[in-house]
Write an enzyme that holds these catalytic residues in place. Structure first.
Site, mmCIF file in Angstrom:
data_model
loop_
_atom_site.group_PDB
_atom_site.id
_atom_site.type_symbol
_atom_site.label_atom_id
_atom_site.label_comp_id
_atom_site.label_asym_id
_atom_site.label_seq_id
_atom_site.Cartn_x
_atom_site.Cartn_y
_atom_site.Cartn_z
ATOM 1 N N GLU A 16 0.826 -1.208 0.000
ATOM 2 C CA GLU A 16 0.000 0.000 0.000
ATOM 3 C C GLU A 16 0.865 1.264 0.000
ATOM 4 O O GLU A 16 0.484 2.287 -0.582
ATOM 5 C CB GLU A 16 -0.927 0.011 1.228
ATOM 6 C CG GLU A 16 -1.901 -1.150 1.292
ATOM 7 C CD GLU A 16 -1.362 -2.343 2.061
ATOM 8 O OE1 GLU A 16 -2.171 -3.183 2.494
ATOM 9 O OE2 GLU A 16 -0.117 -2.438 2.229
ATOM 10 N N SER A 437 16.773 -3.510 -20.785
ATOM 11 C CA SER A 437 15.317 -3.462 -20.730
ATOM 12 C C SER A 437 14.785 -2.166 -21.317
ATOM 13 O O SER A 437 15.441 -1.125 -21.283
ATOM 14 C CB SER A 437 14.833 -3.609 -19.287
ATOM 15 O OG SER A 437 15.367 -2.577 -18.480
ATOM 16 N N HIS A 698 17.148 6.688 -13.473
ATOM 17 C CA HIS A 698 16.263 6.631 -12.316
ATOM 18 C C HIS A 698 15.459 7.919 -12.151
ATOM 19 O O HIS A 698 14.565 7.988 -11.322
ATOM 20 C CB HIS A 698 17.069 6.362 -11.044
ATOM 21 C CG HIS A 698 17.793 5.059 -11.095
ATOM 22 N ND1 HIS A 698 19.105 4.962 -11.498
ATOM 23 C CD2 HIS A 698 17.376 3.791 -10.849
ATOM 24 C CE1 HIS A 698 19.474 3.692 -11.470
ATOM 25 N NE2 HIS A 698 18.450 2.965 -11.089
#
Length: 763
Positions: A16, A437, A698
């Site tokens: 959460e 990726s 990032h």
């Protein structure tokens, strides 16, 4: 005797915490709702610990991103480029430091000691004026007491650990920075003392590293000052991750308790307590339950250790606790019902570890007979796993028995291989590539989820993946990259994907842990002998290569990274497990080569993070880590080019081991550290192919070609242009499509300009 904890997972039972942060960043959650959501998670964490029966509950270790960043924000230590004007650091600025924004690059991120967690490196440069902006430990204490009636123990990162993990100051300025921070720490403690707080936990894991006499002198000065400023509050000086070399010094410090790791100390902390004793006026935080592993403890063995400690420390002065914060393990193993019974029965996540702490403390108070049934149940669970067929694989055992005869070096030296590879590939100077990726869009994740649930047939899923590969091969060709990748759309985590296909691995349903920021990973569980049943990556890589005349790299994760990013069985040494993984990966490397893939990247981003905290132990680790990599890559032909990738690390002290990997090309993170890594190559010659990442993946910002040009130019002042590659810092899985394409276009533009300058220079 009491039970205590040092920290609890932040992310929530179902992540959460992660979901709330990402919704806020996406503009889908306002700040007030974010605060309310995180408060609910925070209080739920505290209630769990209280309801489990933990006597000493930490407060204040919960974070909105990272506990080191919290310390920086608490003291107003904000890099000048973020335009901070003083006072409490607001959320936009807080998150800009961690993630960057359109105007400013994020602060550097690196590994928290030898764990898989990343922290935001404090910058103590010009323009930084420390001040106490808000007393976070006090706020956390008040909340726990008012909302739940919990008399918590506030947690704060110790000043020496904080400074030793910071950057931006010269070695001779360390004492000056101690003098700047000490009054602020003293103010925090005085305010806690005034509130009636009895104990505060001050985390100094730096004390478990190799320290000099000057270091120790500074530590003594710090704690003499702090205890003098707040004499009414008791300080638990907490160490973890290793033994403390200067045991006698540490226990003589003017604090009221010392926390020691009796799990990862190699027996040295226990020996020191036995041989040198423990001060009668101090409390011992006995780190008996492993805060970094997921296996049920050998409770009988832990009871024996506790008995040895009781021979030197009065029982009422012992707090039974984890070896470190539990942020490094998942929340609860109760829902892992899909695992083999013998494996599930042997697991202990954070909640189960709390129960183990309570049991040991109970035995300490009432005698071991009080937990006899629990001891027997724990032993049965551990024995069942040990007898499992997964741990008795005859093929793996036979291969390991002949390990000494396995080749661990390429047939030819690099210079010979280089000429063969240059002739084969005919790449332009400064070849461009990416790390592996490409963006995992909601569509990609959704298709994978449907396939896993059986809502999408294997054939339909394969067609979907091939469409993604085809699209991004076209994009890479159009942008003008020289060496392509298939994009890894079929993969989740870079370790999880391989673990799912290797024997000896298992995967949890809810075993998430925080890696950095909102990034959570589900580490594989290595519980049995490792081997490769069938090729893992050949089909997708061969398909991608069929779509282009340019080389497509095969993409694998290396043995040390798989090891370090997994939860590893505790009945074998990490070295043995690494060799098992390496031999399985060798089979995959050979399968790729046999299928016509002539460039193969075996990533080792976690090589350095596995370094022991004690320097005297580095050589042994690096020896077997390098050997494991070479076991996996050394049987290919000279013309097959082996790449590797590393990130988040300081490499100057292991550059010789990096070279010893004998990869033909290595790519290394550079931009997050603002190019500082390049300085290493001003001192050390590197004679193999190398790519220093020219932009930070990032951060969501799109760097300009000028920014990348500056990085390229600096690198080419110290590296051979004939060996230099140009690439981003890391994989692009977490980035958006638009920013990825724009960033790569800028990278190619910067490369083309550099090629012109290089050609002029050579002419």
């Amino acid at each position: 005797m009491k039970s205590g904890n040092l920290g609890y997972p932040r992310i929530g039972q179902d992540r959460e915490w992660k979901k709330a942060l990402e919704a806020y960043w996406a503009g889908k959650l306002d700040e007030g709702t974010l605060h309310a959501t995180l408060k609910e998670i925070r209080l739920d964490n505290l209630k769990k610990q209280r309801d489990q029966g933990i006597d000493v509950i930490p407060v204040g270790e919960f974070t909105y991103y990272d506990h080191i960043l919290d310390t920086s924000a608490m003291f107003g230590i904000v890099p000048e480029r973020f335009g901070y004007g003083g006072g409490e650091v607001d959320l936009p600025t807080y998150y800009a430091i961690a993630r960057g924004n359109r105007e400013s690059a994020a602060s550097e991120m690196t590994k928290w000691f030898n764990t898989n967690y990343h922290y935001i490196v404090p910058e103590l440069g010009a323009g930084v004026s420390p001040q106490l902006t808000v007393n976070r430990p006090l706020a956390a204490y008040r909340e726990a007491k008012a909302e739940l009636g919990i008399e918590g123990r506030p947690v704060i990162v110790g000043p020496y650990t904080y400074l030793k993990l910071s950057k931006g100051y010269a070695a001779g300025e360390l004492d000056t920075w101690i003098d700047r921070l000490l009054p602020l720490y003293a103010q925090v403690l005085r305010e806690l003392e005034a509130e009636g707080v009895a104990w505060v936990q001050v985390d100094e894991p730096i004390l478990a590293t190799s320290l000099t006499e000057d270091d120790l002198s500074r530590v003594r000065r710090i704690y003499e000052a702090l205890t003098g400023e707040a004499p009414g509050i008791s300080i638990m000086l907490q160490t973890y991750f290793e033994s403390v070399d200067a045991y006698g010094f540490v226990v003589s410090l003017p604090v009221h308790g010392i926390g020691l790791d009796f799990v990862h100390d190699g027996g040295r902390n226990l020996a020191a307590v036995r041989e040198q004793g423990f001060p009668a006026d101090k409390t011992l935080g006995a780190g008996l339950i492993d805060g970094r592993a997921i296996w049920k403890a050998d409770l009988r063995g832990k009871w024996a250790t506790l008995g040895a400690l009781r021979g030197a420390v009065a029982a009422e002065r012992i707090v039974v606790q984890p070896s470190s914060s539990l942020l490094h393990v998942p929340v609860s193993a109760a829902r892992e019902t899909a695992l083999p019974a013998e494996l599930q029965g042997a697991l202990a996540f954070a909640d189960e570890k709390l129960a183990e702490l309570v049991l040991l403390a109970k035995a300490g108070r009432q005698g071991v007979e009080a937990i006899a049934a629990d001891l027997e149940a724990s032993e049965r669970s551990r024995d069942a796993l040990q007898r499992s067929s997964a741990r008795t694989n005859g093929r793996v055992r036979a291969r390991m028995a002949s390990l000494a005869s396995e080749p661990a070096a390429r047939a030819s030296v690099f210079e010979s291989r280089r000429s063969v590879q240059d002739a084969k590939w005919q790449l332009p100077p400064l070849p461009t590539t990416t790390i592996g990726s490409f963006p995992q869009t909601p569509e990609v994740r959704g298709a994978r989820q449907k396939w896993r649930k059986g809502e999408l047939s294997p054939a339909s899923y394969e067609s979907f993946i091939q469409a993604q590969i085809r699209e991004w091969i076209d994009i890479q060709n159009e942008i003008g990259l020289d060496v392509l990748v298939h994009g890894e759309f079929e993969r989740t985590d870079m370790v999880e994907f391989f673990g799912e296909k290797l024997a000896g691995f298992a995967f949890t349903a809810k075993g998430w842990v925080q890696s950095y920021g909102s990034r959570c990973v589900k580490p594989p569980v290595i519980y049995g002998d490792v081997e490769l049943p069938e090729p893992m990556t050949v089909a997708e890589t061969v398909y991608a290569q069929s779509l282009t005349s340019k080389p497509v790299k095969g993409m694998l994760t290396g043995p040390i990274t798989i090891l370090n990013w997994s939860f590893v069985r505790d009945d074998k040494t990490r070295e043995e497990v690494a060799y098992q993984i390496a031999l399985a990966l060798r089979d995959e490397v050979e399968a790729l080569e046999a299928a016509g893939i002539g460039m193969i990247q075996v990533d080792e981003p976690a090589l350095r993070e596995g370094l022991p905290l004690k320097r005297e132990q580095w050589a042994h680790y690096l020896d077997w880590a390098v050997r494991a990599f070479r076991l996996s890559t050394s049987t290919v032909k000279d013309e097959t080019q082996i790449h590797t990738h590393m990130c988040y690390s300081e490499f100057h002290d292991i550059i010789e081991s990096i070279s010893a990997l004998d990869a033909d090309v290595i790519s290394i993170e550079t931009s997050r550290s603002h190019g500082e890594l390049i300085g290493i190559f001003e001192e050390h010659t590197y004679d193999k192919g190398i790519g220093l990442g020219v932009y930070d993946i990032h951060s969501p910002r799109v760097p300009s070609s000028d920014e990348m040009t500056q990085m390229i130019d600096r690198a080419l002042r110290v590296l051979d242009p004939g060996l230099f590659w140009i690439n981003p810092d890391c994989g692009l899985k977490t980035r958006g499509r638009k920013e990825t394409v724009e960033s790569l276009r800028n990278m190619v533009e910067a490369t083309e300009a550099a090629r012109e300058r290089y050609a002029v220079k050579q002419g």
